[in-house]
Design a protein around this motif. Structure first.
Motif, PDB file in Angstrom:
ATOM      1  N   LYS A 109      61.906  63.554  51.087  1.00 35.36           N
ATOM      2  CA  LYS A 109      60.701  63.794  50.429  1.00 35.36           C
ATOM      3  C   LYS A 109      60.099  62.295  50.026  1.00 35.36           C
ATOM      4  CE  LYS A 109      61.806  67.892  48.031  1.00 35.36           C
ATOM      5  NZ  LYS A 109      62.231  68.884  47.014  1.00 35.36           N
ATOM      6  N   VAL A 110      60.796  61.435  49.608  1.00 37.14           N
ATOM      7  CA  VAL A 110      60.507  60.092  49.249  1.00 37.14           C
ATOM      8  C   VAL A 110      59.942  59.251  50.585  1.00 37.14           C
ATOM      9  CG1 VAL A 110      61.315  57.898  48.566  1.00 37.14           C
ATOM     10  CG2 VAL A 110      61.920  59.724  47.235  1.00 37.14           C
ATOM     11  N   ALA A 111      60.870  59.503  51.663  1.00 37.50           N
ATOM     12  CA  ALA A 111      60.250  58.981  52.747  1.00 37.50           C
ATOM     13  C   ALA A 111      59.014  59.396  53.322  1.00 37.50           C
ATOM     14  CB  ALA A 111      61.280  59.158  53.988  1.00 37.50           C
ATOM     15  N   LYS A 112      58.752  60.779  53.239  1.00 36.13           N
ATOM     16  CA  LYS A 112      57.491  61.198  53.505  1.00 36.13           C
ATOM     17  C   LYS A 112      56.279  60.767  52.762  1.00 36.13           C
ATOM     18  CE  LYS A 112      55.419  65.657  54.581  1.00 36.13           C
ATOM     19  NZ  LYS A 112      55.457  67.212  54.408  1.00 36.13           N
ATOM     20  N   ARG A 113      56.547  60.785  51.197  1.00 36.34           N
ATOM     21  CA  ARG A 113      55.477  60.177  50.342  1.00 36.34           C
ATOM     22  C   ARG A 113      55.227  58.484  50.769  1.00 36.34           C
ATOM     23  NH1 ARG A 113      56.254  58.626  44.262  1.00 36.34           N
ATOM     24  NH2 ARG A 113      53.914  58.048  43.930  1.00 36.34           N
ATOM     25  N   TYR A 114      56.225  58.014  51.153  1.00 38.09           N
ATOM     26  CA  TYR A 114      55.931  56.482  51.511  1.00 38.09           C
ATOM     27  C   TYR A 114      55.492  56.345  52.876  1.00 38.09           C
ATOM     28  CZ  TYR A 114      56.977  55.460  46.571  1.00 38.09           C
ATOM     29  OH  TYR A 114      56.784  55.376  45.106  1.00 38.09           O
ATOM     30  N   TYR A 144      62.427  52.723  45.919  1.00 37.52           N
ATOM     31  CA  TYR A 144      60.971  53.092  45.699  1.00 37.52           C
ATOM     32  C   TYR A 144      60.939  53.480  44.084  1.00 37.52           C
ATOM     33  CZ  TYR A 144      60.573  52.852  50.480  1.00 37.52           C
ATOM     34  OH  TYR A 144      60.855  52.755  52.025  1.00 37.52           O
ATOM     35  N   LYS A 145      59.873  52.783  43.526  1.00 39.73           N
ATOM     36  CA  LYS A 145      59.966  53.099  42.150  1.00 39.73           C
ATOM     37  C   LYS A 145      58.388  53.410  41.763  1.00 39.73           C
ATOM     38  CE  LYS A 145      63.626  49.914  41.355  1.00 39.73           C
ATOM     39  NZ  LYS A 145      64.288  49.911  42.780  1.00 39.73           N
ATOM     40  N   THR A 146      58.160  53.828  40.755  1.00 38.56           N
ATOM     41  CA  THR A 146      56.731  54.103  40.161  1.00 38.56           C
ATOM     42  C   THR A 146      56.550  53.652  38.767  1.00 38.56           C
ATOM     43  OG1 THR A 146      56.453  56.140  41.531  1.00 38.56           O
ATOM     44  CG2 THR A 146      54.972  55.976  39.769  1.00 38.56           C
ATOM     45  N   GLY A 147      55.433  52.836  38.425  1.00 35.86           N
ATOM     46  CA  GLY A 147      55.445  52.252  37.091  1.00 35.86           C
ATOM     47  C   GLY A 147      55.027  53.424  35.979  1.00 35.86           C
ATOM     48  N   THR A 150      51.016  52.710  34.838  1.00 42.37           N
ATOM     49  CA  THR A 150      49.894  52.722  35.841  1.00 42.37           C
ATOM     50  C   THR A 150      49.988  53.897  36.827  1.00 42.37           C
ATOM     51  OG1 THR A 150      50.927  51.410  37.368  1.00 42.37           O
ATOM     52  CG2 THR A 150      49.465  50.372  35.758  1.00 42.37           C
ATOM     53  N   GLY A 151      51.358  54.338  36.929  1.00 44.50           N
ATOM     54  CA  GLY A 151      51.478  55.213  37.969  1.00 44.50           C
ATOM     55  C   GLY A 151      51.492  54.682  39.441  1.00 44.50           C
ATOM     56  N   LYS A 152      51.614  53.492  39.650  1.00 45.74           N
ATOM     57  CA  LYS A 152      51.475  52.693  40.960  1.00 45.74           C
ATOM     58  C   LYS A 152      52.756  52.796  41.454  1.00 45.74           C
ATOM     59  CE  LYS A 152      47.884  49.372  40.045  1.00 45.74           C
ATOM     60  NZ  LYS A 152      47.443  47.966  39.830  1.00 45.74           N
ATOM     61  N   PRO A 153      53.127  52.750  42.683  1.00 51.17           N
ATOM     62  CA  PRO A 153      54.202  53.044  43.511  1.00 51.17           C
ATOM     63  C   PRO A 153      54.470  51.450  43.664  1.00 51.17           C
ATOM     64  CG  PRO A 153      52.405  53.676  44.926  1.00 51.17           C
ATOM     65  CD  PRO A 153      51.875  53.508  43.542  1.00 51.17           C
TER      66      PRO A 153
END
Length: 169
Positions: A109-114, A144-147, A150-153
């Motif tokens: 799922k993470v790989a697909k998102r990024y 892979y992290k999200t702030g 800000t919600g920024k990846p």
């Protein structure tokens, strides 16, 4: 040495100090001040220690039986020192120790998102080419992290886990 009094070059006998154009570290008053981290690590022999830890880490990854193609990681350990710190980082996190097929699905799922290619075969992480190594190490390191603000990846191998205290009043 150049004698400033006589303005002549003279033969110097005894110990000398030779400085490179770029200084890696300074030792003063029983303290090392590090200017270039990677070169300092090389001077004090940490790179060999990282390599040894990486080899042990490859063995540990193989024992999980959730990753195929570990021999490609071993080849990379021998020829690419940059992988050493990544493997040491993953060892410190310890996330790999209890990896399950559920974790692999979450990684997908993470790989697909990024939009990165994660090679999975029969529910296991599969290393078939060099690019697979990088992607799998990123997944194991929780790269892979999200702030929160800000919600920024973001993508980073650094960071440390923050233990949140329960909000009981």
């Amino acid at each position: 040495m150049f004698n400033t009094q006589s303005k002549k070059l003279e033969l110097l006998k005894g110990e000398t100090v030779n400085l490179d154009k770029q200084i890696d570290c300074v030792y003063y008053s029983e303290t090392f001040y590090v200017i270039k981290k990677s070169y300092f690590e090389q001077i004090v022999g940490l790179q060999e220690e990282y390599k040894e830890q990486s080899i042990r880490m490859a063995d540990d990854l193989e024992k999980t039986e959730m990753i195929t193609g570990i021999e490609k990681i071993r080849e990379e350990i021998e020829k690419n020192p940059a992988i050493h710190k990544k493997l040491v980082r993953i060892a410190k996190l310890g996330n790999y120790q209890s990896i399950t097929q559920k974790d692999v699905r979450q990684m997908q799922k993470v790989a697909k998102r990024y939009k990165v290619k994660l090679n999975v075969k029969d529910g296991k992480l599969a290393i078939e080419e060099k690019e697979d190594i990088d992607t799998i190490l990123k997944m194991l390191a929780d790269y892979y992290k999200t702030g929160d603000v800000t919600g920024k990846p973001y993508g980073t191998f650094s960071g440390r886990e923050i233990k949140l205290e329960s909000e009981s009043h």
